[in-house]
Write a protein that holds these residues in place. Structure first.
Motif, PDB file in Angstrom:
ATOM      1  N   UNK A 194      -0.324   7.034  82.877  1.00  0.00           N
ATOM      2  CA  UNK A 194      -1.124   6.914  81.666  1.00  0.00           C
ATOM      3  C   UNK A 194      -0.507   5.837  80.793  1.00  0.00           C
ATOM      4  N   UNK A 195      -1.279   4.819  80.489  1.00  0.00           N
ATOM      5  CA  UNK A 195      -0.854   3.758  79.578  1.00  0.00           C
ATOM      6  C   UNK A 195      -1.555   3.991  78.246  1.00  0.00           C
ATOM      7  N   UNK A 196      -0.794   3.949  77.169  1.00  0.00           N
ATOM      8  CA  UNK A 196      -1.370   4.030  75.826  1.00  0.00           C
ATOM      9  C   UNK A 196      -1.044   2.721  75.128  1.00  0.00           C
TER      10      UNK A 196
ATOM     11  N   UNK B  24      -1.784  -6.094  75.641  1.00  0.00           N
ATOM     12  CA  UNK B  24      -0.615  -5.761  76.457  1.00  0.00           C
ATOM     13  C   UNK B  24      -0.802  -4.453  77.211  1.00  0.00           C
ATOM     14  N   UNK B  25      -1.277  -3.422  76.519  1.00  0.00           N
ATOM     15  CA  UNK B  25      -1.458  -2.132  77.188  1.00  0.00           C
ATOM     16  C   UNK B  25      -2.479  -2.208  78.311  1.00  0.00           C
ATOM     17  N   UNK B  26      -3.630  -2.805  78.021  1.00  0.00           N
ATOM     18  CA  UNK B  26      -4.680  -2.914  79.030  1.00  0.00           C
ATOM     19  C   UNK B  26      -4.244  -3.776  80.206  1.00  0.00           C
ATOM     20  N   UNK B  27      -3.523  -4.862  79.918  1.00  0.00           N
ATOM     21  CA  UNK B  27      -3.036  -5.720  81.003  1.00  0.00           C
ATOM     22  C   UNK B  27      -2.086  -4.958  81.921  1.00  0.00           C
ATOM     23  N   UNK B  28      -1.144  -4.217  81.325  1.00  0.00           N
ATOM     24  CA  UNK B  28      -0.203  -3.429  82.129  1.00  0.00           C
ATOM     25  C   UNK B  28      -0.967  -2.478  83.040  1.00  0.00           C
TER      26      UNK B  28
ATOM     27  N   UNK C 142       3.992   9.465  84.799  1.00  0.00           N
ATOM     28  CA  UNK C 142       4.626   8.503  83.905  1.00  0.00           C
ATOM     29  C   UNK C 142       3.682   8.152  82.771  1.00  0.00           C
ATOM     30  N   UNK C 143       4.278   8.051  81.586  1.00  0.00           N
ATOM     31  CA  UNK C 143       3.570   7.604  80.386  1.00  0.00           C
ATOM     32  C   UNK C 143       4.178   6.275  79.972  1.00  0.00           C
ATOM     33  N   UNK C 144       3.332   5.268  79.799  1.00  0.00           N
ATOM     34  CA  UNK C 144       3.817   3.968  79.325  1.00  0.00           C
ATOM     35  C   UNK C 144       3.203   3.674  77.972  1.00  0.00           C
ATOM     36  N   UNK C 145       4.046   3.274  77.011  1.00  0.00           N
ATOM     37  CA  UNK C 145       3.615   2.985  75.654  1.00  0.00           C
ATOM     38  C   UNK C 145       3.792   1.501  75.354  1.00  0.00           C
TER      39      UNK C 145
ATOM     40  N   UNK D 121       8.077   5.110  79.511  1.00  0.00           N
ATOM     41  CA  UNK D 121       8.560   3.731  79.437  1.00  0.00           C
ATOM     42  C   UNK D 121       7.907   3.057  78.241  1.00  0.00           C
ATOM     43  N   UNK D 122       8.554   1.994  77.764  1.00  0.00           N
ATOM     44  CA  UNK D 122       8.020   1.262  76.613  1.00  0.00           C
ATOM     45  C   UNK D 122       8.417  -0.196  76.720  1.00  0.00           C
TER      46      UNK D 122
END
Length: 313
Positions: free
Chosen positions: A18-20, A52-56, A145-148, A177-178
């Protein structure tokens, strides 16, 4: 929360990412040489999806492995377009449509000289209006995994969402991760404040400039080592010089870059991060995941915009 130790990759295998973060419309203007003040400068201009979030998320989904989800906030003006573009990359978009603000826009001025350096003019729009009410613990169902995106730490409402998301992730044992996102915004926010806000993050993925700014040290290896006393795993992205990995106050690995001829460096760090996280989800070690990140970064700089090639490419 557990750290990325020898058995951690296997422990999270099979879950979703999950990317936020931010969903942005990028207007990329590629010009050669200095901008001509008070008159025209010829440029090739394209409007492309970014953030950045959407690209990741899009780079993480590129391999077609684990499910990738993206929580972000957009304006009604382009919500449908951004949903289509992310779905086309294999990402499950979870977009909140802001009733007042338009989708964020970034003007990317890219010098088409040898280094393909970029300058960004940023209107964050709806992207930094994410708030705790946009969060639900159910978003972490099935997530390993959660990416911020670090951009979330640069507004009051989205900082509050980060705090809620981190608490929820800790309760479930989800790795976090951040990516610090912007040396310019970091400087404005303040280093001490930023470091206090990322307490509990498992993996930090700064650029060279961000790592040095966060520590006050001129050498990126020293900076990564120092940061790894605060965050269990630090992966410092160095562009054409590859990446450094640090734990427990020491750099323990250097991953070389993949040679590339840059056209546009927009999103190269996002590409690295997305590929790195996808590889970890697939069971790779952090070193092997960083190798995948370097490959993705090299591919990204040879393209215009911050997204991976389409499935038809």
């Amino acid at each position: 929360m557990t750290t990325d130790g020898p058995g951690a990759a296997a422990a999270v295998r099979g879950g979703a990412l999950l990317v936020v973060g931010d969903v942005i419309t990028d207007v990329v203007a590629r010009h050669r040489g200095p901008l001509a003040a008070a008159t025209d400068t010829a440029a090739a201009i394209r409007t492309v999806p970014g953030g950045a979030g959407a690209n990741v998320a899009c780079w993480a989904a590129r391999g077609g492995g684990a499910e990738v989800r993206l929580l972000g906030r957009v304006g009604a003006d382009s919500a449908a377009w951004h949903e289509r573009e992310m779905a086309a990359c294999g990402v499950r978009p979870l977009l909140v449509v802001d009733p007042e603000a338009p989708t964020g826009t970034v003007i990317c001025l890219v010098d088409t000289g040898e280094a393909a350096e970029r300058t960004l003019l940023t209107d964050s729009g709806a992207s930094l209006r994410l708030e705790p009410g946009d969060w639900s613990d159910a978003l972490l169902d099935g997530v390993a995994r959660l990416h911020l995106s670090g951009y979330l730490l640069f507004s009051q409402s989205s900082r509050a969402l980060v705090a809620v998301a981190l608490e929820s992730a800790r309760a479930r044992g989800v790795q976090v991760s951040l990516d610090p996102a912007s040396a310019g915004f970091l400087r404005e926010a303040g280093v001490d404040r930023f470091l206090s806000l990322i307490e509990g993050v498992d993996v930090l993925l700064p650029s060279r400039d961000e790592a040095c700014l966060l520590t006050g040290l001129p050498d990126v290896a020293d900076a990564a080592a120092k940061l790894s006393r605060h965050v269990p795993l630090v992966v410092a992205k160095q562009g054409a010089e590859g990446a450094l990995l640090a734990r427990s106050g020491a750099v323990y690995a250097h991953v070389p870059a993949v040679p590339a001829t840059p056209r546009d460096t927009t999103g190269a760090g996002d590409a690295f991060t997305g590929a790195f996280l996808a590889a970890l989800l697939g069971g790779a070690t952090p070193e092997d995941a960083a190798t995948e990140g370097c490959r993705a970064g090299a591919l990204a700089v040879e393209r215009v915009g911050g997204r991976p090639p389409g499935r038809e490419d």
